[in-house]
Design an enzyme around this catalytic site. Structure first.
Site, PDB file in Angstrom:
ATOM      1  N   LYS A  87       0.837  -1.199   0.000  1.00 30.77           N
ATOM      2  CA  LYS A  87       0.000   0.000   0.000  1.00 30.77           C
ATOM      3  C   LYS A  87       0.875   1.252   0.000  1.00 30.77           C
ATOM      4  O   LYS A  87       2.074   1.189   0.292  1.00 30.77           O
ATOM      5  CB  LYS A  87      -0.920   0.004   1.216  1.00 30.77           C
ATOM      6  CG  LYS A  87      -0.191   0.026   2.553  1.00 30.77           C
ATOM      7  CD  LYS A  87      -1.167  -0.020   3.714  1.00 30.77           C
ATOM      8  CE  LYS A  87      -0.428  -0.006   5.056  1.00 30.77           C
ATOM      9  NZ  LYS A  87      -1.362   0.003   6.196  1.00 30.77           N
ATOM     10  N   MET A 128      10.771  24.679   0.062  1.00 31.45           N
ATOM     11  CA  MET A 128       9.867  23.720  -0.563  1.00 31.45           C
ATOM     12  C   MET A 128      10.607  22.813  -1.539  1.00 31.45           C
ATOM     13  O   MET A 128      10.360  21.605  -1.587  1.00 31.45           O
ATOM     14  CB  MET A 128       8.742  24.454  -1.297  1.00 31.45           C
ATOM     15  CG  MET A 128       7.752  23.503  -1.968  1.00 31.45           C
ATOM     16  SD  MET A 128       6.417  24.338  -2.837  1.00 31.45           S
ATOM     17  CE  MET A 128       5.451  24.982  -1.472  1.00 31.45           C
ATOM     18  N   ASP A 129      11.536  23.375  -2.310  1.00 34.27           N
ATOM     19  CA  ASP A 129      12.180  22.622  -3.380  1.00 34.27           C
ATOM     20  C   ASP A 129      13.703  22.609  -3.285  1.00 34.27           C
ATOM     21  O   ASP A 129      14.355  21.980  -4.130  1.00 34.27           O
ATOM     22  CB  ASP A 129      11.811  23.212  -4.747  1.00 34.27           C
ATOM     23  CG  ASP A 129      10.317  23.463  -4.867  1.00 34.27           C
ATOM     24  OD1 ASP A 129       9.563  22.482  -4.791  1.00 34.27           O
ATOM     25  OD2 ASP A 129       9.917  24.634  -5.012  1.00 34.27           O
TER      26      ASP A 129
END
Length: 386
Positions: free
Chosen positions: A43, A319-320
């Protein structure tokens, strides 16, 4: 240290060792009692490791069946060529029933409404819907309570479109030594299974042991064990580490996109939470951040490895993008010195020479579990299989 096995459009990636996956499957198969089957849990894109590629290896290594969290995850496996049984570990909405039937997926079932709708649709399609009856033995997440188990089966077993392929529960504390709650869950499950059998109801494959349970509680293996996080070289709890030899599967790497030497006193990143203290300190940038699973709460609290040397991450993780510092040799004459260049490989999770950082190390800093860290890294970063 330079490597060529990285995405062409972005110098940040997750590296997945399929040989380690194969080794871990075989290690768990050795934990199984004679005749016990293995369900491999894939999963959440195999806990961030890539469900399709991992399931293919697991299938060839001896998996009997697979477990997913959603019907869509099961469909992805079917379309990739997986032919083994696929169990959806929770009861999906009734609107998902056509998908279950079309792709021969076996849902967990614990409401009569869903069971009867599933049976009706299966009969209309000229087939029989296979389901796994979930028993809530104390975790109180999903399932039919032991008191209601016989009534549930009486309400659905008349239907020609249904067949029970399994009965299962999930343990909340299988990794806790001599735990009262675990013993109580075991008793409730055994009593419920015996009651179903005594009443003449089919149970299918009986399964309850999870990753730690498979290792620590062989008496509860029954017909099948559901092995999850251990397949990826991770332990659900430290107690199982001495029982089984697992190989780490995931590494997280990036390459330096910029390396400069700012003046003393200059700040780094949003909020200037780090300032240069020593002349000659390099500040290097790598192109991944909290959108890739490198949690912002790790800012100024973690290390990376470059050229075999640990270096501190500095400034707020973006963020990046993320920055780290390479101290000058003069800052600590006894520490190994290194200089980084554009394109050098940086290891965030994994081993470089004698230094290593694990998912457990990062989970400890974040005060979470290795499951979450692995899943987070699997969300956006491209996977490179080796």
């Amino acid at each position: 240290m330079r490597e060529n096995n990285c995405p062409p459009d972005r110098w940040a990636w997750v590296e997945i060792d399929l040989g380690a996956v194969r080794s871990n499957v075989r290690a768990f198969k050795k934990q199984l009692e004679s005749g016990v089957r293995m369900m491999c849990v894939v999963k959440a894109d195999a806990y961030g490791h890539g469900a399709v590629r991992c399931a293919d290896v697991m299938s060839k290594a001896g998996a009997y069946s697979f477990a997913v969290a959603t019907p869509s995850e099961g469909v992805e496996l079917r379309k990739s060529g997986i032919e083994e049984p696929i169990v959806v570990l929770s009861e999906p909405p009734i609107s998902a029933i056509p998908m279950l039937i079309e792709y021969d997926l076996e849902p967990a079932v614990y409401t009569t409404e869903f069971a009867l709708a599933f049976g009706e649709a299966a009969a209309d399609a000229g087939t029989v819907g296979k389901y796994h009856m979930a028993i809530d033995t104390g975790m109180h997440r999903i399932g039919v309570t032991p008191d209601d188990a016989l009534d549930f089966r009486h309400a659905v077993d008349f239907h020609r479109g249904l067949t029970c392929a399994g009965v299962f529960t999930h343990f909340a504390t299988a990794e806790v030594p001599d735990d009262w709650d675990f013993r109580m869950q075991c008793k409730r499950f055994i009593d419920t299974v015996n009651a179903l059998k005594s009443a003449g109801y089919e149970t299918g494959l009986i399964h309850c042991d999870n990753t730690p349970g498979t290792i620590l509680h062989k008496g509860m293996q029954f017909d099948m064990c559901r092995v999850g996080i251990g397949l990826y070289g991770l332990h659900a709890a430290p107690i199982t580490a001495s029982y089984i030899d697992l190989k780490p599967v995931m590494a997280v790497k990036a390459r330096v996109t910029r390396a400069i030497e700012p003046e003393v006193g200059e700040g780094v990143g949003y909020g200037m939470t780090y300032r240069i203290a020593n002349k000659g300190t390099q500040i290097a940038t790598i192109p991944l951040g909290y959108a890739d699973g490198l949690a912002r709460e790790l800012s100024n609290r973690m290390d990376v490895i470059v050229n075999g040397t640990r270096c501190p991450q500095v400034g707020n993780i973006c963020m990046d993008q993320t920055m780290f510092a390479v101290p000058p040799a003069s800052a600590n004459p006894f520490a190994p010195s290194t200089r980084v260049d554009y394109g050098d490989v940086v290891t965030l999770i994994g081993q470089d020479d004698d230094e290593a950082i694990t998912l457990d190390d990062m989970a400890h800093i974040r005060r979470t579990i290795n499951y979450e860290v692995a899943c987070d890294f699997g969300l956006r970063l491209e996977k490179i299989y080796v």
